[in-house]
Each structure stands twice: as C-alpha cells, then as structure tokens.
Design an enzyme around this catalytic site. Structure first.
Site, PDB file in Angstrom:
ATOM      1  N   ASP A  16      -5.633  -5.967   5.708  1.00  0.00           N
ATOM      2  CA  ASP A  16      -6.993  -5.853   5.233  1.00  0.00           C
ATOM      3  C   ASP A  16      -7.936  -6.904   5.248  1.00  0.00           C
ATOM      4  O   ASP A  16      -9.053  -6.728   5.345  1.00  0.00           O
ATOM      5  CB  ASP A  16      -6.584  -4.985   3.788  1.00  0.00           C
ATOM      6  CG  ASP A  16      -7.550  -4.362   3.090  1.00  0.00           C
ATOM      7  OD1 ASP A  16      -8.731  -4.408   3.623  1.00  0.00           O
ATOM      8  OD2 ASP A  16      -7.211  -3.907   2.039  1.00  0.00           O
ATOM      9  N   ASP A  31      -2.559 -17.555   5.963  1.00  0.00           N
ATOM     10  CA  ASP A  31      -3.769 -18.260   4.823  1.00  0.00           C
ATOM     11  C   ASP A  31      -4.215 -19.156   6.058  1.00  0.00           C
ATOM     12  O   ASP A  31      -5.345 -19.316   6.072  1.00  0.00           O
ATOM     13  CB  ASP A  31      -3.212 -18.938   3.828  1.00  0.00           C
ATOM     14  CG  ASP A  31      -1.870 -19.584   3.791  1.00  0.00           C
ATOM     15  OD1 ASP A  31      -1.056 -19.120   4.908  1.00  0.00           O
ATOM     16  OD2 ASP A  31      -1.362 -20.313   3.101  1.00  0.00           O
ATOM     17  N   TYR A  46       0.775  -1.309   0.032  1.00  0.00           N
ATOM     18  CA  TYR A  46       0.177   0.072  -0.101  1.00  0.00           C
ATOM     19  C   TYR A  46       0.849   1.306  -0.003  1.00  0.00           C
ATOM     20  O   TYR A  46       0.178   2.409   0.131  1.00  0.00           O
ATOM     21  CB  TYR A  46      -0.876  -0.098   1.272  1.00  0.00           C
ATOM     22  CG  TYR A  46      -2.031  -0.990   1.156  1.00  0.00           C
ATOM     23  CD1 TYR A  46      -1.851  -2.316   1.292  1.00  0.00           C
ATOM     24  CD2 TYR A  46      -3.479  -0.610   1.140  1.00  0.00           C
ATOM     25  CE1 TYR A  46      -3.067  -3.381   1.518  1.00  0.00           C
ATOM     26  CE2 TYR A  46      -4.270  -1.565   0.961  1.00  0.00           C
ATOM     27  CZ  TYR A  46      -4.118  -2.745   1.118  1.00  0.00           C
ATOM     28  OH  TYR A  46      -5.101  -3.735   1.122  1.00  0.00           O
ATOM     29  N   LYS A  68       3.256 -13.994   6.199  1.00  0.00           N
ATOM     30  CA  LYS A  68       3.390 -14.672   5.019  1.00  0.00           C
ATOM     31  C   LYS A  68       4.939 -15.056   4.800  1.00  0.00           C
ATOM     32  O   LYS A  68       5.426 -14.898   3.509  1.00  0.00           O
ATOM     33  CB  LYS A  68       2.499 -14.540   3.723  1.00  0.00           C
ATOM     34  CG  LYS A  68       2.289 -15.299   2.575  1.00  0.00           C
ATOM     35  CD  LYS A  68       1.300 -16.311   3.110  1.00  0.00           C
ATOM     36  CE  LYS A  68       1.280 -17.251   1.758  1.00  0.00           C
ATOM     37  NZ  LYS A  68       0.736 -18.466   2.243  1.00  0.00           N
TER      38      LYS A  68
END
Ligand code: NAD
Length: 419
Positions: free
Chosen positions: A306, A282, A158, A228
């Site tokens: 988000d 995930d 972002y 991640k």
C-alpha cells in the site's frame, strides 16, 4: 448467451472469455463488464471505453461492453450497494474494468472495493508504474522508474481481525496474549486496540508465484520481496522465506538468488532467468528514489504494498495517471488507483489517463499487446503535445487545458491515425 441475470442485460453480441489449463482463452469479440463507478467515475468511465474501443477496432477486434452497477448507481437502481448480479457477472465474464467507488469514512458500509476483491478472490493488486513522456514529476529523472508492484490483497493487517478498545473481545485477546502466551508487561496499561496480522504460506506463495510468472513472461530482470522481516520475523520474515522457497520449488531453472547470481554467474543472469532478491521495506522506500533503475517487479505483503505503490506512483506523476488491476487465478478487474474525487464529479474535468491505462492492463491480460501498446503510445503522445486535463496543464508551461471528453477524443484520433 446462457447467462441469466435479473438486473442486468447481457449483450446480444459477443462471446465469453473462458479459462482453460490455467490460461485465459479470449475471443476477438469478448463481453467485458464495466462499472463506471461513483463520483468522477461517470467522467472517466465513458472516456476510457471510447479509447479502448478504438484500440480494439484498430487491431481487428471488438469489445462488447456490459454495463454493471455498484455503489451509488446500484443504490439508485436496485437499492443495494453491491448486487449479486454484479458480482456474478464479474465472476462469469472474468475480465472486467471498474471506476472508483466511494467508501464513507467511519459509519456506513465497508469498502465495496475490498468486498469485490474478496468475493472474487482477486488476491494480487498489480500496479505497473512507469513514466510517460511529458508527465510532470517531482524527481529528476522519472524515466528510470519502470516497476510493476504486486501487492498481496487478502491478508496482513488488512484481514480485518481487529478489536476495539474497551470491548469484551479486546479484553479476552489481551488476557490470552498476556496470560496464556506469556507476554506480560508488553502492552501498556489502560485502553488498547488490538489487530492481528496473519501472513500465510498459501497467501504468500500464490502472490509471489504471480509476480515471478509475470516477470518471466515479460522479460523482467528481477523480483524483489519487500518485507520488514528484521522486526516481524514470523510474519514478514516468513513472507520472505516462503517467497524464496516458492521460487526454488516451482522455478528452479528460471530463477536465481542474488548470492547464486554472483557465486555461479559472475553477476550476469543467464537469458530467461529472473533474479529473486529481498529488501527491507523502509530501505526499499529510499531505494525507489535513489536506485530506481535497479528494481523491476516487486512482491509485497498488503501494508508494505500500500505504502510503496503510492510512493512509487508519486514519482511518475500521481493519481490522475496511476493505473492498477486486481488479479486472481483466471480473473482480472482493472481499476485506477484514484478514488471518486466527489468534488469534481460530473464536471468533465478530471484526467481519465489512470482509467484508460488501467484499460491498457486489461488489454494486456487479454493478450492484445498490440492494442495495449497503441493505447500507451497515444496517451503519451497526447500528454507530450501538452493538450491535457487541468491537473497536468497547471504543471506544464504552455499547456492547453482540455475537458475529460476532449482529451479522450483526441487520444481516439491518435489511435485511429496510427492504426
Ligand atoms: P481521490 O483519489 O478520490 O481524490 C483525491 C484528489 O486527487 C482529488 O481531490 C483530486 O484532486 C485528485 N484526483 C483524483 N483522481 C483524479 C483524476 N482522475 N484526475 C485529476 N485529479 C484527480 O481520493 P479521496 O478524496 O481520498 O477519496 C474519495 C473517495 O474515493 C473516498 O470515498 C474513497 O474511499 C474512495 N476511493 C476509492 C478507491 C477505489 O474505488 N478503488 C480508491 C481510493 C479512494
């Protein structure tokens, strides 16, 4: 009041929230800037104000509101989207609340919400995600969800470092990556868009610090770093590593890792100690559904945050309910998660709960926990009584549909009765 503004009026009454030694110092009559916002902001803004006024008065305080403008109302008044006076007022008065602001897709201007967060360095987006009795939910036991999500607000993909396919810039970046850095045959031939994902030690540590401080101050059991890092080792993996490093450096007596918890404490954290753990993003999206009650405070880079905070929000009733706040050092800007829902604007129809409960976060940050609890309990009682706005009414049996203003007025009555 010493402040000087060309465009906005500072209330005659009231005092300023200040910031000393890393703490907000809050008078009983603070001046609080409010942006009602675009679209349904004109409905939910006044509704929230009336409820927050009632909670303040019921606990012996008074909020002195200072209307400031951004978005459409600022364009109408001053012919600009985000006047300097508005930003300066939010900066000077420190604790404020806003409704949604419309961002046109594609052409037009960049998001005013993002601009505000950047200008005020509100680096954490904080979303308490808990279930209120009576709110319809798609899961079997929504009451298991009681998390506070801290999403990094200033970096990651972002950051806005992006290069459009076909431009000279993207060709330069591609050449650098392929020829200087040796990543040949990694990017497919033909047009490509490239974005850069910065995750800094500075950005990570201040976010994780805020999450751990929150957990300690609010007797929470754990802080989970959601990343991640198995794939993006030097960005998301670094987020995890810097997160653990910060906990060990700054809170050595007040935090333990999961390994330490089992090796040294038989799986039971001593009182006042927070467990710092990490999960792959995930997997975490599954865990919030399958092992909901094992998670408490989450700290996440921007993109994970988000996705995850919206998914978590859906479990406890969705957009009409979900509150949030953007928090920096000594500054708070509370705002609901939802947008300006233009098709419902001005109809006195939508649910003001998200804006009201964002106000609850603001009250907590002012240190007015008694007022904050009154707000929560009154909203919950109102929804449990099935006297609700259309979005909830259509999901519950035997509900009565109220207008935004009627719903808020009944919440005010409940607060006055309880006080
Ligand atoms: P939205 O949240 O405005 O609306 C999506 C749908 O959710 C609505 O049509 C409505 O059905 C429902 N909804 C939203 N708020 C509700 C409420 N309080 N009560 C009942 N139902 C509600 O999302 P969108 O349509 O994607 O965005 C509209 C505009 O809002 C866009 O310009 C977008 O950029 C902006 N936006 C602003 C913010 C912000 O100010 N922080 C956040 C998200 C979107």
């Amino acid at each position: 009041m010493s402040s000087e503004y060309d465009q906005i009026e500072v209330p005659d009454e009231g005092s300023k929230v200040t910031y000393e030694d890393g703490e907000l110092v809050v008078p009983d009559d603070p001046i609080i800037p409010i942006i009602h916002g675009d679209g349904i902001g004109t409905d939910v803004g006044p509704a929230a104000q009336s409820v927050l006024n009632a909670a303040a008065e019921a606990t012996g305080r008074e909020i002195n509101w200072m209307r400031v403008y951004a978005g459409e109302t600022a364009r109408e008044r001053y012919d600009e989207n985000l006047p300097d006076d508005t930003v300066d007022a939010l900066r000077e008065f420190r604790v404020s609340i806003k409704g949604p602001l419309t961002t046109p897709v594609g052409a037009g201007f960049r998001s005013l919400n993002v601009a505000l967060r950047k200008k005020l360095d509100l680096y954490a987006n904080v979303r308490p995600t808990y279930h209120l009795d009576g709110v319809p939910s798609p899961v079997k036991d929504p009451s298991e969800m009681d998390m506070v999500n801290f999403r990094e607000n200033t970096e990651d993909v972002y950051a806005g470092i992006e290069f459009d396919a076909g431009t000279d810039e993207v060709a330069q970046v591609r050449e650098f990556v392929e020829e200087e850095m040796g990543f040949d045959a990694t990017i497919h031939d033909g047009p490509v868009g490239i974005g850069i994902k910065p995750i800094t030690e500075f950005g990570t540590k201040r976010l994780v610090r805020q999450a751990i401080e929150y957990a300690l101050e609010n007797d929470r059991d754990s802080v989970t770093l959601v990343h991640k890092g198995n794939i993006m080792k030097f960005t998301e993996g670094a987020f995890r590593d810097w997160g653990y490093e910060l906990a060990a450096e700054e809170f050595p007596e007040r935090t333990v890792t999961e390994d330490e918890l089992w090796d040294e404490h038989d799986g039971e954290a001593p009182p006042g100690v927070v467990v710092v753990k990490d999960r792959i993003a995930d997997n975490m999206l599954q865990q919030i559904l399958t092992r909901t009650d094992q998670y408490d405070v989450l700290a996440m880079p921007n993109l994970n945050g988000d996705y995850l905070s919206d998914a978590a929000g859906a479990q406890i009733g969705g957009l009409g309910i979900a509150p949030g706040a953007n928090i920096g050092d000594g500054r708070v800007l509370a705002e609901p998660v939802h947008g300006s829902a233009p098709k419902y604007a001005g109809q006195d129809k939508v649910n003001p709960s998200a804006m009201i409960l964002s106000g609850r976060i603001m009250l907590e940050r002012l240190g007015w926990d008694d007022a904050a609890d009154l707000v929560r309990d009154a909203v919950e009682a109102q929804i449990s009584a099935k006297r609700v706005t259309y979005d909830i009414e259509r999901q519950v049996e035997g509900g009565e549909k109220l207008a935004t203003s009627e719903f808020a007025a009944e919440i005010v009555e409940r607060i006055e009765e309880r006080a």
